[in-house]
Design an enzyme around this catalytic site. Structure first.
Site, PDB file in Angstrom:
ATOM      1  N   GLU A 107       9.373 -57.534  22.754  1.00 23.46           N
ATOM      2  CA  GLU A 107      10.688 -56.950  23.012  1.00 23.46           C
ATOM      3  C   GLU A 107      11.108 -57.118  24.468  1.00 23.46           C
ATOM      4  O   GLU A 107      12.307 -57.286  24.759  1.00 23.46           O
ATOM      5  CB  GLU A 107      10.680 -55.476  22.613  1.00 23.46           C
TER       6      GLU A 107
ATOM      7  N   GLU B 283       4.462 -53.005  14.583  1.00 29.77           N
ATOM      8  CA  GLU B 283       4.776 -51.573  14.459  1.00 29.77           C
ATOM      9  C   GLU B 283       4.665 -51.070  13.022  1.00 29.77           C
ATOM     10  O   GLU B 283       4.225 -49.940  12.796  1.00 29.77           O
ATOM     11  CB  GLU B 283       6.186 -51.295  15.006  1.00 29.77           C
TER      12      GLU B 283
END
Length: 263
Positions: free
Chosen positions: A117, A137
């Site tokens: 990210e 995640e």
């Protein structure tokens, strides 16, 4: 703050700010202190007019093992988590505040979750040839909250992004390059050197023009082409009246390198 407390180390090198993740004994897993110190480093880059480009890298063999859930998890509240102290900027830029200066990022080893990210929130990514990536995640019962759900599909295409976001599988640097997450692949150990080279090329250009170019492209992505088009001529008029525009024209006519001032 003692040396042991420094989760992020910074170095000024000309017009560059080198920002290094500094928890190699934990594969640079991000605890709350690292998140806050990284935000402060981004704030320093934004505020200082002498700094034109950020270079993000990591000490040790790995870029990051992702979030240190044991440290950060208990801090999650009903509204999520606030990682930005006074004077900082969210490095993932998902809170409405965007950095106005470009960031080049160098990654190596393992690069998980918030590392990807951070790449997606940066502007140019250089990766060592053995780097491995994972947006894992969903394997931990949470979702990516640093912008991957927004930027990964935009960068790689819907199917490419969902292939990795929804499975939590690992992928290699060739796949990252194919999808557009990585711009250059270099031999192991050369990633920071190459990122600095690219950052220095950017820093040698007219800073106001670089920032205006970045802003225009981001407006097009965020608000659509029409919004960016509406700003093109006003931005051009502002730049044309700058000291740097005069310096650039004089350099062109004299065929000498331009020494831009950022004014």
């Amino acid at each position: 703050m003692t040396t042991e407390d420094l989760r992020v180390v910074t170095e000024r090198r000309g017009h560059l700010l080198l920002i290094g993740l500094n928890r190699p004994e934990k594969r640079n897993a991000a605890d709350f202190a690292m998140l806050q110190q990284l935000a402060l480093a981004y704030g320093e880059l934004e505020r200082d007019p002498e700094l034109r480009v950020g270079v993000v890298h990591a000490l040790g063999e790995h870029f990051t093992a992702g979030l240190d859930l044991a440290d950060v998890g208990p801090r999650l509240g009903p509204d999520g988590i606030d990682i930005v102290p006074e004077g900082g900027i969210n490095p993932w830029q998902v809170d409405g505040t965007a950095l106005t200066k470009p960031v080049v990022i160098a990654v190596q080893g393992t690069c998980l979750t918030l590392g990807i990210e951070l790449m997606l929130a940066s502007d140019i990514v250089v990766a060592a040839e053995s780097t491995r990536f994972g947006q894992i995640e969903v394997s931990r019962g949470i979702l990516p909250f640093g912008g991957a759900t927004i930027r990964f599909p935009r960068a790689a295409g819907w199917g490419n992004a969902m292939r990795w976001l929804l499975t939590g599988d690992m992928f290699d640097v060739r796949e990252a390059h194919r999808m557009g997450l990585v711009q250059e692949i270099v031999p192991n150990g050369r990633e920071l050197h190459r990122a600095i080279e690219l950052a220095e090329r950017i820093a040698a250009q007219a800073p106001l023009a670089v920032q205006a170019t970045l802003a225009s492209a981001r407006t097009a992505l965020r608000d659509g082409p029409a919004a960016a088009e509406a700003e093109l001529q006003p931005a051009l008029a502002r730049l044309a009246g700058s000291t740097d525009a005069r310096i650039g024209m004089e350099a062109f006519l004299s065929r000498q390198p331009a020494a831009f001032q950022g004014r």
